[in-house]
Design a protein around this motif. Structure first.
Motif, mmCIF file in Angstrom:
data_model
loop_
_atom_site.group_PDB
_atom_site.id
_atom_site.type_symbol
_atom_site.label_atom_id
_atom_site.label_comp_id
_atom_site.label_asym_id
_atom_site.label_seq_id
_atom_site.Cartn_x
_atom_site.Cartn_y
_atom_site.Cartn_z
ATOM 1 N N SER A 1 28.967 -32.014 9.909
ATOM 2 C CA SER A 1 29.932 -31.316 9.053
ATOM 3 C C SER A 1 29.286 -30.279 8.118
ATOM 4 O O SER A 1 30.004 -29.484 7.520
ATOM 5 C CB SER A 1 30.764 -32.308 8.257
ATOM 6 O OG SER A 1 29.926 -33.096 7.467
ATOM 7 N N ASP B 1 27.409 -35.598 3.771
ATOM 8 C CA ASP B 1 25.978 -35.809 3.991
ATOM 9 C C ASP B 1 25.366 -34.622 4.737
ATOM 10 O O ASP B 1 26.085 -33.754 5.243
ATOM 11 C CB ASP B 1 25.726 -37.132 4.744
ATOM 12 C CG ASP B 1 26.263 -37.115 6.160
ATOM 13 O OD1 ASP B 1 26.887 -36.119 6.569
ATOM 14 O OD2 ASP B 1 26.038 -38.098 6.887
ATOM 15 N N ASP C 1 23.290 -33.820 7.864
ATOM 16 C CA ASP C 1 22.736 -34.304 9.138
ATOM 17 C C ASP C 1 21.781 -33.241 9.656
ATOM 18 O O ASP C 1 22.148 -32.073 9.767
ATOM 19 C CB ASP C 1 23.860 -34.506 10.171
ATOM 20 C CG ASP C 1 24.918 -35.470 9.669
ATOM 21 O OD1 ASP C 1 24.594 -36.643 9.487
ATOM 22 O OD2 ASP C 1 26.070 -35.028 9.438
HETATM 23 MG MG MG Z 1 27.740 -35.883 8.503
#
Ligand code: MG
Ligand code: GTP
Length: 544
Positions: free
Chosen positions: A205, A216, A218
């Motif tokens: 995302s 978060d 990634d």
């Molecule tokens: Mg994520």
């Protein structure tokens, strides 16, 4: 390229969001980044990664004035962009016009001397600026900090936001994305100690267009650039390499040593956990100066492809992003999704559900994945571990059908669609754009778009699915009560005031799922009526 032009206000919102960028300094993003339309995520990422390599992160202890700060930095090179943000102290992200500026600044930086402690002498692009005293600070305006993080529990403020401004307020800002790429670049410097040709880039995302402030980070350690070489001559010279039993074992050992390195030498990286036995081995840690929770994986090319696909769908029509974003916020507010792993529906699954719903509209708003694969050229060919992940990258080859449904109408229809979906028998399949018979027993079956024999929602239990369905029914009911369910195509006042949405984002309204049946038979309670009236009267968005 002309597209079907939905009357939704999302298009206006996204262009507004881009105009809203409050970056200071000279120069600007390249045109394709400004428009967010490079055509492919790959091109956007390449430019952002390059920008990040010319950037530094500075912790500002003594809060210099903006003028002094710039004057100091300009001695080292042309400053292209900069901004300040607050996260346990004030930080600045500074982008130089070229890497020489960074090199010059690093040359001047010194390893501090501390008493009673010893320092690991690792020089990184995370610096502290201490002695720019601000004696003349009264004469200059102090800098403003942009918002990088958001209070994760601030959904109460959403009650007065509208569907479009919800996306606009909580989606990742340009500064936030820059900081994400910079964190990748700082980690790449650490990993480069072992693998000089490696790249660390974000996925998920942070870059798929559906990220919300606070999500978060990634990251993937990409070692593909190391493979290959010049064509073979008669004499063949090759590297001698260590061997392991499987790709997975190699990934585990690489992540293990990099984990050690990040833990012991990585400035600002704390709480490093090696989660090497997961299906997809990863390192998890917090990057304190940015406030990002980080997951670093390696050899996860299918996840990169999924990210590219979601990005592509988001680029096709502005309603895609707004609807996904709204549904993600709605789900999080009601505990349908969670930050903790478990039997909850994940944001990834939820996004695929929204895409599937949009493929099922009449006419469809977005094409099926099979259709995107048919449009692919030879350069788009991609097979990962035997899985065909090919789909068209060039957005201009995709013809959309003319569907003019408004966002509010789509949201209501989304709830109706899943309130009545035959989850017990059918599987959600964005490849075909049609539900298929479930190939295996699982409460929720969503076919993995690329590893087609897998179910991406295998973790979801019956209780969580029931909660999702009940909330869809409840939200549908609330929207019907609020009377905003009539799509008025082309009527801006309608699209700009979806005050019914506000009720969906108030936990107290939809939380009482158990009493759903009872409520359905009763007229709306006075309390809800009062609330809706107040929202109606206060339908202008409030920015936090
Ligand atoms: Mg994520
Ligand atoms: P957030 O909840 O905002 O972090 O959304 P996210 O899209 O980043 O999800 P997450 O961090 O859980 O996963 C990161 C990316 O990994 C996703 O965007 C997908 O591309 C991929 N991914 C996550 N879960 C799965 C899964 O179950 N199967 C597959 N194939 N890919 C997944």
């Amino acid at each position: 390229r002309m597209r079907s032009s939905p009357s939704s206000s999302a298009a206006m919102a996204s262009s507004f969001a881009l105009r809203r960028l409050h970056m200071r300094g000279k120069g600007g993003l390249c045109k394709c980044l400004q428009k967010g339309r490079c055509g492919s995520l790959h091109a956007v990422q390449a430019e952002r990664l390059e920008q990040a390599q010319r950037s530094i992160l500075i912790s500002c202890y003594s809060r210099p004035t903006e003028k002094k700060f710039l004057k100091y930095l300009s001695r080292h090179g042309d400053v292209k962009k900069y901004f300040f943000y607050e996260s346990y102290g004030v930080y600045a992200v500074v982008e130089f016009a070229n890497r020489d500026g960074v090199a010059s600044l690093l040359e001047e930086a010194v390893i501090p001397s501390v008493s009673n402690e010893a320092l690991v002498p690792f020089k990184s692009r995370l610096l502290s600026l201490k002695n720019l005293s601000s004696v003349d600070s009264n004469h200059f305006k102090h800098f403003e900090c942009v918002k990088i993080v958001t209070n994760k529990h601030s959904w109460g403020t959403v009650s007065t936001l509208q569907v479009v401004s919800l996306t606009e307020t909580y989606q990742l800002t340009d500064e936030n994305i820059r900081l994400r790429f910079l964190v990748c670049s700082l980690l790449q410097d650490i990993a480069a100690a072992y693998f000089p040709e490696c790249t660390i880039k974000p996925f998920g995302s942070s870059v798929n267009g559906f990220g919300k402030l606070g999500c978060d980070l990634d990251m993937i350690l990409d070692l593909d650039g190391i493979s290959g070489g010049k064509p073979k001559s008669v004499l063949s010279l090759e590297f001698q390499l260590k061997r392991a039993n499987s790709e997975r074992a190699v990934t585990q050992s690489i992540l293990s040593v990099i984990g050690e390195c990040v833990d012991q030498f990585g400035p600002g990286c704390v709480g490093v956990q090696k989660i090497l036995n997961a299906r997809c081995p990863l390192l998890r840690f917090a990057h304190q100066p940015s406030g990002f929770q980080c997951d670093l994986t390696a050899s996860n090319r299918v996840a990169i492809k999924s990210t590219e696909l979601l990005y592509l769908y988001g680029e096709l029509d502005p309603r895609v992003r707004s609807l996904v974003f709204t549904v993600r916020c709605w789900a999080r507010t009601h505990g349908i999704t969670s930050g903790i792993p478990g039997a909850w529906i994940t944001n990834f699954s939820l996004t695929i559900m929204v895409l599937f719903f949009l493929q099922k509209r009449s006419p469809p708003i977005i094409p099926t994945l099979d259709h995107l694969a048919e449009l692919a050229g030879s350069a788009d060919k991609c097979v990962i571990e035997g899985n065909d992940c090919t789909f068209v990258i060039d957005i201009s080859k995709i013809q959309l059908q003319s569907n003019t449904e408004t966002l509010e109408h789509l949201l209501r229809e989304f709830f109706e669609f899943y309130a009545t979906f035959a989850f017990s028998k059918m599987s959600i399949n964005i490849r075909k754009g049609k539900e298929q018979n479930k190939p295996e027993v699982a409460p929720l079956h969503i076919q993995n778009p690329f590893e087609t024999s897998l179910n991406i929602s295998k973790n979801v239990n019956a209780t969580q699915l029931d909660r999702f369905v009940a909330l869809c029914q409840e939200s549908l009911w609330l929207l019907q009560q609020s009377g905003t369910n009539t799509p008025r195509v082309g009527n801006r006042s309608n699209t700009a005031t979806p005050w019914g949405l506000a009720t969906l984002l108030l936990p107290s309204q939809v939380a009482g799922v158990k009493s759903r049946k009872k409520r359905r038979r009763e007229p709306a309670s006075e309390r809800i009526k009062g609330l809706l009236d107040s929202l109606k009267n206060n339908s202008q968005p409030k920015k936090s």
